[in-house]
Design a protein around this motif. Structure first.
Motif, PDB file in Angstrom:
ATOM      1  N   PRO A  26       1.035  -0.637   0.183  1.00 25.50           N
ATOM      2  CA  PRO A  26      -0.379  -0.124  -0.221  1.00 25.50           C
ATOM      3  C   PRO A  26       0.845   1.147   0.084  1.00 25.50           C
ATOM      4  CG  PRO A  26      -0.043  -0.456   2.443  1.00 25.50           C
ATOM      5  CD  PRO A  26       0.991  -2.005   1.370  1.00 25.50           C
ATOM      6  N   THR A  27       0.340   2.151  -1.191  1.00 25.52           N
ATOM      7  CA  THR A  27       0.887   3.865  -0.445  1.00 25.52           C
ATOM      8  C   THR A  27      -0.371   4.737  -0.060  1.00 25.52           C
ATOM      9  OG1 THR A  27       0.828   4.919  -3.055  1.00 25.52           O
ATOM     10  CG2 THR A  27       2.924   3.285  -2.326  1.00 25.52           C
ATOM     11  N   GLU A  28      -0.032   6.028   0.177  1.00 25.58           N
ATOM     12  CA  GLU A  28      -0.768   6.894   0.346  1.00 25.58           C
ATOM     13  C   GLU A  28      -1.780   7.294  -1.300  1.00 25.58           C
ATOM     14  OE1 GLU A  28       2.111   7.438   0.664  1.00 25.58           O
ATOM     15  OE2 GLU A  28       2.986   9.034  -0.236  1.00 25.58           O
ATOM     16  N   THR A  29      -0.822   6.811  -2.134  1.00 25.45           N
ATOM     17  CA  THR A  29      -2.073   7.357  -2.903  1.00 25.45           C
ATOM     18  C   THR A  29      -2.409   6.003  -4.091  1.00 25.45           C
ATOM     19  OG1 THR A  29       0.311   6.689  -4.787  1.00 25.45           O
ATOM     20  CG2 THR A  29       0.087   8.682  -4.022  1.00 25.45           C
ATOM     21  N   VAL A  30      -1.846   5.252  -4.443  1.00 23.68           N
ATOM     22  CA  VAL A  30      -2.653   3.784  -5.260  1.00 23.68           C
ATOM     23  C   VAL A  30      -2.138   2.954  -4.257  1.00 23.68           C
ATOM     24  CG1 VAL A  30      -3.418   5.090  -6.522  1.00 23.68           C
ATOM     25  CG2 VAL A  30      -1.776   3.360  -6.483  1.00 23.68           C
ATOM     26  N   TYR A  31      -2.145   1.351  -4.751  1.00 26.59           N
ATOM     27  CA  TYR A  31      -1.468   0.241  -4.354  1.00 26.59           C
ATOM     28  C   TYR A  31       0.096   0.450  -5.161  1.00 26.59           C
ATOM     29  CZ  TYR A  31      -3.549  -1.517  -0.301  1.00 26.59           C
ATOM     30  OH  TYR A  31      -4.046  -1.611   1.289  1.00 26.59           O
ATOM     31  N   GLY A  32       1.290   0.120  -4.906  1.00 29.85           N
ATOM     32  CA  GLY A  32       2.888  -0.417  -6.069  1.00 29.85           C
ATOM     33  C   GLY A  32       2.547  -1.852  -5.936  1.00 29.85           C
ATOM     34  N   GLY A 167      -5.042  -1.417   4.288  1.00 28.97           N
ATOM     35  CA  GLY A 167      -5.860  -0.851   3.844  1.00 28.97           C
ATOM     36  C   GLY A 167      -6.043   0.201   2.744  1.00 28.97           C
ATOM     37  N   GLN A 168      -7.784   0.966   2.884  1.00 26.08           N
ATOM     38  CA  GLN A 168      -7.890   1.849   1.529  1.00 26.08           C
ATOM     39  C   GLN A 168      -6.560   2.950   1.393  1.00 26.08           C
ATOM     40  OE1 GLN A 168     -11.886   2.661   1.193  1.00 26.08           O
ATOM     41  NE2 GLN A 168     -11.648   3.985  -0.922  1.00 26.08           N
TER      42      GLN A 168
END
Ligand code: TXA
Ligand code: MG
Length: 327
Positions: A26-32, A167-168
């Motif tokens: 997860p990252t704060e923008t989208v999943y990598g 999480g999201q």
């Protein structure tokens, strides 16, 4: 430790990366979808998993700005200012690369894309791994990005060994990309951090892309697309078209914002949040949910044109273009 941060899972993720495997995180923008940025074989595997053309460069994620000089030979004043103001966070900087950076990461360009994400799980993974992690968004090439671990599993199934679940994603759309190789920063991809915020932090007006500016081939006209044809249109027109299609026996999925839901047979309706940031947060989950209905069309209510909507309008424009190119 933040909730969901499991040291066993992290150890496993690091072991997979070290042996050249792929880990989604997860990252704060989208999943990598991550691979060891120092291992060209791992990068090839990454491109193959995504179905991504080899000349599309990837972003290298780092734990700490102290690692910058391993990847970039020239940290410009604009780069310094933006890094200090926005890292860790949803900003990617395009810098001149060092000679030992692999062509596999840069599409053969003289520049490298670098980002220090703020998501605690991404940060913990980067610290434990120690090196750079190359990570495009965790979706098949051209498809809707992933903002939950479940979305990533839907995209890749068993071909990705491990998906870390954090999480999201809070922001919901990809990082703002800024070329900082020159005196004036150039915005290559709009995002949560706005053009205005970049100008204020850099203390200089944004420049426009030049013929020799770094290419961001990922910012194709067709991208972020669902499988269902997607149209963006003004609210009243959208209601008329929905009614016409329903009369023709077609099923319609709608992403509305201010229009009220009409009574029509076979209509799937999502009322998106009103503020731009909340809209962005939910955007990809909403597009995926509407796509999953298998309707004949997705109609998206046109959004305001103010600067805070620039990034979302950018993504929706590309999603519409991309959905028209589906077979
Ligand atoms: O928020 C994000 O940026 C996410 C998360 C996972 O960090 N990543 C992401 O990666 O969106 P991707 O690969 O889907 O998009 C990366 C974009 C592409 O448009 C690519 O062309 C551009 O970055 N890019 C990468 N390296 C570049 C370079 N050296 N010069 C210009 N553009 C570059
Ligand atoms: Mg992407």
């Amino acid at each position: 430790m933040s909730p969901g941060l499991d040291s066993f899972e992290l150890e496993k993720a690091v072991a997979i990366l070290k042996r050249g495997g792929l880990v989604a995180f997860p990252t704060e923008t989208v999943y990598g979808l991550g691979a060891d940025a120092g291992n060209p074989d791992a990068i090839r595997k990454l491109y193959a998993a995504k179905g991504r053309p080899a000349d599309h460069p990837v972003i290298v994620h780092l734990a700490d700005a102290a690692q910058l000089t391993q990847w970039s030979r020239e940290i410009t004043p604009a780069a310094n200012k933006l890094a200090q103001r926005f890292w860790p966070g949803p900003l990617t900087l395009i810098l001149r690369r060092t000679p030992d950076v692999s062509d596999a990461l840069t599409g053969g360009q003289d520049t490298i894309a670098l980002r220090i994400p703020s998501h605690p799980m991404a940060h913990a993974l980067l610290v434990k791994f120690g090196g750079g992690i190359a990570a495009p968004s965790a979706n098949r090439f051209g498809h809707v990005s992933a903002t939950t671990a479940q979305h990533v599993r839907e995209e890749f199934g068993a071909s990705v060994e491990l998906v870390l679940d954090g999480g999201q994603s809070e922001v919901g759309i990809e990082s703002t990309i800024v070329d900082v190789t020159g005196v004036q920063p150039v915005l290559l991809r709009p995002g949560h951090i706005s053009a205005r915020e970049i100008e204020v932090a850099a203390g200089v007006a944004l420049g426009s892309p030049q013929a020799n500016s770094p290419r961001a081939p990922g910012t194709l006209a067709a991208h972020y697309a669902p499988n269902t044809p997607l149209l963006v249109m003004e609210g009243d027109l959208m209601l008329e078209l929905a009614a016409t299609l329903a009369r023709q026996g077609k099923s319609v999925a709608v992403l509305a914002r201010s229009t009220l839901q009409p009574l029509l047979p076979g209509l799937k309706w999502i009322a998106a949040p009103h503020p731009a940031q909340a809209y962005a947060h939910d955007l990809y989950a909403n597009l995926r949910a509407l796509d999953a209905q298998g309707c004949d069309a997705i109609l998206v209510e046109q959004l305001p044109q103010q600067p805070e909507w620039a990034a979302v309008n950018d993504r929706l424009g590309r999603a519409a273009a991309g959905s028209r190119q589906r077979p």
